[in-house]
Design an enzyme around this catalytic site. Structure first.
Site, PDB file in Angstrom:
ATOM      1  CG  HIS A  47      34.517  37.382  51.394  1.00  0.00           C
ATOM      2  ND1 HIS A  47      35.085  36.763  52.482  1.00  0.00           N
ATOM      3  CD2 HIS A  47      35.524  37.516  50.484  1.00  0.00           C
ATOM      4  CE1 HIS A  47      36.376  36.523  52.249  1.00  0.00           C
ATOM      5  NE2 HIS A  47      36.654  36.986  51.031  1.00  0.00           N
ATOM      6  CE1 TYR A 215      36.275  34.684  47.549  1.00  0.00           C
ATOM      7  CE2 TYR A 215      38.058  35.985  48.512  1.00  0.00           C
ATOM      8  CZ  TYR A 215      36.960  35.882  47.665  1.00  0.00           C
ATOM      9  OH  TYR A 215      36.576  36.977  46.927  1.00  0.00           O
TER      10      TYR A 215
END
Length: 393
Positions: A47, A215
Site C-alpha cells: 500500500h 487487494y
C-alpha cells in the site's frame, strides 16, 4: 567543488533506495550498497498512502506509480465469517482531495524497480554484504564479504531487521518473533472470473485472532494479492520464509466467507513468513552512523505502513541534513530522531495491536502527514517508558 560529505547507504530496499535517491538529488556524493546479487521483482503487494506518495512526488515517480497502481475507492473491513462490513474508509478521490495525494496499491517489485531506477547506476553496488564497519572518527570504513572495502563520511543503515549497522550501535540482539505469521500469495484475476462473487479492490477480512488483507497490485486488476496474519506459537525454521499450501490455508481460515475460500482455491503458490518486531530503540544514531526503517523500528505489517515509515524516515533524514547543514551531522541526526521517533513508535504500537481501520476511524494522522511540510520539533531528551505490549511510547 562539492563540499558535502560522502555518504554510504547500506541496503537498497525501499527505504535505502528512497534515501539514496533524495541524497543524490540534493547533491550528496552517495553510494548505495545492496547484499542481493541483483535486482529481482519480489512477489508481494504494498500500500502507498498519500503520506508516501508525497515522497514519491519529490523523487519524481508519482505519475508513473499512479499509472501502474490500483486506486481503491475504499478500505473495507469485513467480518470474516458473515461478510458484514465493519468499516468503510474513503480513499480514491476523497484521499486526493483531503490528503493531497492518491492512495494506491501496487506490486512491491514494480515500485522497487522504479525507485532503484532513480539511483545513479554508477553508484549502486550489488552483491555487497557488509561484514564489518569501523567508525574511526574521521571516516567510516566498510568491509564486505567479497573482500572489498570502501569508506564514507557518513553511513546510513537501511539494512533491515537484521541490520549490521544496528548491531554495531547496540550489539547483537535478535528481533522478537511476534507469535504471528503472514501467508502471502498472488492470484491471477482470470481465475476469479469463474466465481459469482465480488472481489473488492481493497478489503481486510477479520475474525477474533486472524485476518486476511486482499487487494489488487496492478492498475489493470490482473493480479490480486493476499497477506494474512495468523497466530503460530513458534518459528523454528531458521529461514526468512517457507512454503505453505492451500491445505494449510483452508485449515487456518476454516469457516471464513466464500470470497476467502475462493481465494484459497485459486492459490497456486503461497509462502509463510514470520512477523518480527523490536521494542522502540533508545539509539538511532551514534557518531557517523544512523539508522532508518526496519533497522530501528521493524513492525508487523498490520497497518500497511512499515515501508511507509522507512520512506518517511528517508525524507526526514535528508531534510534534517539540509536544514542543519551536513557539516553538523550530529545535530542533524538528533533533529531527525526528534521528528521521527514518536510517529514511528506510534505506528509500531498500532501495528502490533492490529486495530487499524477495523472500525470506522479518522486516518488523517497517517495519510495527511507531509514529511516536507511538518513543522520540525527541536530535540529533547527521549525517555523510553513502554514496550510494544504497553501504551504508545
Amino acid at each position: 567543488m562539492n563540499d558535502k560529505p560522502t555518504i554510504a547507504v547500506i541496503g537498497a530496499g525501499l527505504g535505502g533506495a528512497a534515501v539514496g535517491a533524495l541524497l543524490q538529488q540534493a547533491g550528496y556524493p552517495t553510494k548505495v550498497f545492496e547484499q542481493a546479487p541483483t535486482f529481482s521483482r519480489l512477489g508481494a503487494g504494498i500500500h502507498l498512502g498519500p503520506n508516501v506518495m508525497k515522497v514519491m512526488r519529490r523523487i519524481g515517480i508519482e505519475d508513473r506509480l499512479n499509472a501502474m497502481g490500483s486506486h481503491p475507492d475504499f478500505w473495507f473491513s469485513r467480518d470474516g465469517m458473515t461478510g458484514d462490513y465493519q468499516s468503510r474508509i474513503p480513499l480514491g478521490e476523497f484521499a486526493r482531495r483531503e490528503y493531497g495525494a492518491a492512495y494506491i496499491t501496487v506490486h512491491r517489485g514494480d515500485l522497487h524497480a522504479l525507485m532503484v531506477d532513480t539511483l545513479d547506476p554508477a553508484q549502486l553496488y550489488f552483491d555487497k554484504r557488509l561484514v564489518d564497519v569501523d567508525d574511526n572518527g574521521d571516516k567510516v570504513v566498510l568491509r564486505f564479504a567479497d573482500g572489498t572495502s570502501d569508506e564514507a563520511d557518513l553511513v546510513i543503515g537501511a539494512d533491515g531487521v537484521n541490520s549490521r549497522i544496528r548491531e554495531k550501535l547496540l550489539g547483537p540482539e535478535a528481533p522478537t518473533y511476534s507469535g504471528w505469521v503472514a501467508h502471502r500469495a498472488i492470484i491471477s484475476a482470470d481465475k476469479l472470473a469463474a466465481y459469482d462473487l465480488d472481489f473488492e479492490a481493497c478489503v481486510k477480512w477479520w475474525s477474533e485472532d486472524r485476518h486476511m488483507m486482499v487487494y489488487f497490485v496492478t492498475g489493470d486488476e490482473k493480479e490480486y494479492y493476499y497477506v494474512t496474519g495468523v497466530p503460530e506459537p513458534e518459528w523454528n525454521h531458521g529461514t526468512s520464509f517457507i512454503d505453505s499450501s492451500r491445505e494449510e490455508m483452508r485449515e487456518a481460515f476454516k469457516g471464513y466467507h466464500p470470497v476467502v475460500q475462493a481465494l484459497i482455491d485459486c492459490t497456486e503458490k503461497v509462502t509463510k513468513w514470520p512477523l518480527l518486531e523490536r521494542n522502540p530503540l533508545p539509539l538511532w544514531h551514534e557518531n557517523r552512523l544512523v539508522l532508518l526503517g526496519d533497522a530501528c523500528h521493524p513492525m508487523k505489517p498490520h497497518m500497511a505502513q512499515g515501508a511507509a515509515m522507512a520512506i518517511e524516515d528517508a525524507a526526514m533524514l535528508v531534510r534534517c541534513l539540509e536544514e542543519v547543514g551536513s557539516d553538523r551531522y550530529q545535530q542533524a541526526f538528533e533533529l531527525y530522531k526528534a521528528n521521527r521517533f514518536e510517529r514511528a513508535s506510534r505506528v509500531q504500537k498500532v501495528s502490533h495491536d492490529n486495530t487499524w481501520l477495523r472500525h470506522d476511524e479518522d486516518p488523517s494522522w497517517v495519510f495527511g502527514y507531509d514529511v516536507f511540510e511538518e513543522p520540525l520539533k527541536q530535540p529533547q531528551t527521549t525517555t523510553l517508558t513502554s514496550t510494544l505490549g504497553g501504551s504508545p511510547a
